[in-house]
Design an enzyme around this catalytic site. Structure first.
Site, PDB file in Angstrom:
ATOM      1  N   ASP A 201     103.797  34.053  42.546  1.00 59.06           N
ATOM      2  CA  ASP A 201     103.145  35.230  43.134  1.00 59.06           C
ATOM      3  C   ASP A 201     103.592  36.522  42.462  1.00 59.06           C
ATOM      4  OD1 ASP A 201     103.037  33.044  45.328  1.00 59.06           O
ATOM      5  OD2 ASP A 201     101.506  34.531  45.834  1.00 59.06           O
TER       6      ASP A 201
ATOM      7  N   ARG B 287      98.523  41.930  51.515  1.00 56.91           N
ATOM      8  CA  ARG B 287      99.699  41.049  51.440  1.00 56.91           C
ATOM      9  C   ARG B 287     100.624  41.643  50.380  1.00 56.91           C
ATOM     10  NH1 ARG B 287      98.636  34.756  50.922  1.00 56.91           N
ATOM     11  NH2 ARG B 287     100.669  34.604  51.954  1.00 56.91           N
TER      12      ARG B 287
ATOM     13  N   ALA C  79      97.711  33.709  44.583  1.00 56.92           N
ATOM     14  CA  ALA C  79      97.820  35.038  43.957  1.00 56.92           C
ATOM     15  C   ALA C  79      96.585  35.437  43.142  1.00 56.92           C
ATOM     16  CB  ALA C  79      99.089  35.093  43.111  1.00 56.92           C
TER      17      ALA C  79
HETATM   18  O1  MRU Z   1     100.577  31.898  50.970  1.00 55.55           O
HETATM   19  P1  MRU Z   1      99.735  31.436  49.819  1.00 55.55           P
HETATM   20  O2  MRU Z   1      99.003  30.158  50.107  1.00 55.55           O
HETATM   21  O3  MRU Z   1      98.836  32.515  49.284  1.00 55.55           O
HETATM   22  O4  MRU Z   1     100.800  31.111  48.676  1.00 55.55           O
HETATM   23  C1  MRU Z   1     100.325  30.677  47.444  1.00 55.55           C
HETATM   24  C2  MRU Z   1     101.403  30.367  46.463  1.00 55.55           C
HETATM   25  O5  MRU Z   1     102.569  30.553  46.720  1.00 55.55           O
HETATM   26  C3  MRU Z   1     100.968  29.923  45.107  1.00 55.55           C
HETATM   27  O6  MRU Z   1     101.900  29.046  44.562  1.00 55.55           O
HETATM   28  C4  MRU Z   1     100.826  31.147  44.191  1.00 55.55           C
HETATM   29  O7  MRU Z   1     100.070  32.146  44.811  1.00 55.55           O
HETATM   30  C5  MRU Z   1     100.187  30.793  42.894  1.00 55.55           C
HETATM   31  S1  MRU Z   1      98.490  30.307  43.104  1.00 55.55           S
HETATM   32  C6  MRU Z   1      97.884  29.974  41.551  1.00 55.55           C
END
Ligand code: MRU
Length: 343
Positions: A235, A89, A50
């Site tokens: 997120d 996204r 995120a």
């Molecule tokens: O699909 P992704 O790899 O972007 O998902 C990431 C996550 O779910 C993380 O846990 C979240 O973004 C926090 S990152 C500090």
């Protein structure tokens, strides 16, 4: 993580993204000078996590402005390009928050926009350092100082997922730096093995003892008593504390509740979305079904099978023991709702 391997960097003319689909075996950089390439990179998880996609989105506003100048776009067309970046996204609110923040400087031109995007990135690293300290303090106080801790984490929340240091993995790194960490259980994570490729890579680089396990192993590891606390990222956090994070997170939270161990969410306040009332209102990204029907590009499921591929799930706020932000630790399950406190 060596300085030159930053997930997101502005080169002066465009964005350099460390291609997270190829790590740990290849460290290649994708150079981005146009909006289409950036949107594609965010969707394919070249850049992911995120806060990292928030940082990339912030610089994306500058990219759109510069591309618009090169190609003679109207303001309207440039704004439409920015809107496509913002929507690349849907679940991580950081992308929208960062793009909107940088857009407040749009009329002032590329230099002002770039300065704002750089501030977003800088502040994220500072927030992560603070979170690491708050989370480690809380865990040591809550669980006790007598022995090193065994922490379970899900997905990748480290330097790769942020502007640097990490959120949940920042807490882990801080515990390690204090000599208070025994082992990390890193769930392997769908769809692109972010845990086994990226989290394990970051932990290995720091010499942090860790075990990669299938996502489906997490509940059993917790119930067997092998874990002292789970620390995950987020997120989007709704006003009532419901938390969207990588698919599989809610199972970890349920197991922690059953085992009576803390389930901490570490995220900057930019991940808290007071405008989203509950987890039911958080849009959950549904990805291409081929990511679960195929393995390394080869079909594994029978021809007639359909895939169901949500990238995230929602953990009810009642299962979140504490929310670690740069401001401290809010005990969500004890009724300190983040939307109320962080507005
Ligand atoms: O699909 P992704 O790899 O972007 O998902 C990431 C996550 O779910 C993380 O846990 C979240 O973004 C926090 S990152 C500090």
């Amino acid at each position: 993580m060596p300085q030159e391997l930053r997930a997101v960097a502005w080169t002066g003319t465009g964005l350099a993204l460390l291609d997270q689909t190829l790590l740990p075996h290849r460290a290649e950089t994708v150079h981005v000078r146009d909006v289409d390439t950036l949107v594609d990179a965010i969707r394919r998880l070249v850049v992911r996590g995120a806060p990292a996609i928030g940082a990339a989105g912030g610089y994306g506003v500058a990219l759109a402005l510069l591309q618009g100048r090169r190609e003679g776009w109207t303001d309207e067309r440039t704004r439409a390009a920015v809107a496509r970046i913002r929507a690349a996204r849907p679940t991580a609110v950081n992308l929208m928050v960062c793009v909107d923040r940088v857009m407040t400087r749009f009329e002032e031109g590329p230099d002002a926009v770039l300065a704002e995007a750089a501030a977003v990135q800088r502040e994220d690293v500072e927030a992560n350092r603070a979170m690491g300290a708050h989370g480690a303090d809380w865990l040591l106080k809550r669980i006790g100082e007598d022995r090193p801790l065994r922490i379970l984490t899900h997905c990748n929340t480290g330097a790769l997922a942020t502007a640097g240091w990490g959120t949940a993995l920042g807490v882990v790194r801080e515990l390690h730096a204090r000599g208070r960490l025994e082992r990390v259980y890193a769930d392997e994570t769908r769809p692109l093995l972010q845990g086994s490729r990226l989290t394990a890579w970051e932990l290995a680089q720091e010499g942090i003892p860790h075990s990669v396990q299938a996502d489906g192993a997490a509940a059993g590891t917790i119930l067997r008593g092998a874990v002292d606390a789970a620390v995950v990222g987020a997120d989007r956090i709704a006003a009532n504390g419901d938390t969207a994070n990588k698919v599989g997170t809610v199972g970890v939270a349920l197991a922690c509740a059953d085992a009576g161990i803390p389930f901490l969410v570490a995220a900057p306040t930019t991940t808290v979305d007071p405008g989203t009332a509950t987890g039911d209102d958080i849009p959950i990204e549904l990805r291409d079904e081929r990511e679960v029907l195929e393995w390394a590009g080869v079909r594994t499921a029978p021809a007639g099978s359909r895939g169901h591929n949500p990238a995230f799930d929602v953990t009810p706020g009642r299962l979140v023991t504490g929310l670690v932000t740069e401001r401290g630790v809010l005990e969500v399950a004890a009724g300190e709702l983040p939307g109320e406190r962080l507005r």
